[in-house]
Design a protein around this motif. Structure first.
Motif: not given
Length: 83
Positions: A32-34, A13, A29-30, A57-61, A11
């Motif tokens: 973190f993305r938001n 990020f 996912y949403l 990050c914006q796509c993984s945690w 991502c």
């Protein structure tokens, strides 16, 4: 120890980390993305746990509460962002 300049190649990020917290299991996912990187919004799904660390990050945690080699996690695309 871990690099404090991790960056996600998926991502593009910066990976944030929070000492003494883990992520709630309802995270997705949403979420973190938001909400990345706004700590005030992320706190809604952070759980206090002494000695743990929450990464995202914006796509993984990930929540880490014991010594773990993150390089073995093939779905993670986190690399050193260079110092």
């Amino acid at each position: 120890r871990t690099c404090d300049q991790l960056r996600c190649t998926a991502c593009d990020f910066r990976v944030s980390f929070f000492n003494d917290y883990i992520w709630d299991q309802s995270c997705d996912y949403l979420f973190f993305r938001n909400n990345m990187p706004e700590l005030s919004k992320l706190r809604a799904k952070m759980i206090k746990k002494k000695g743990a660390r929450a990464y995202a990050c914006q796509c993984s945690w990930r929540s880490i509460d014991e010594l773990t080699d993150l390089q073995t996690e093939q779905q993670l695309r986190w690399v050193c962002g260079k110092h």
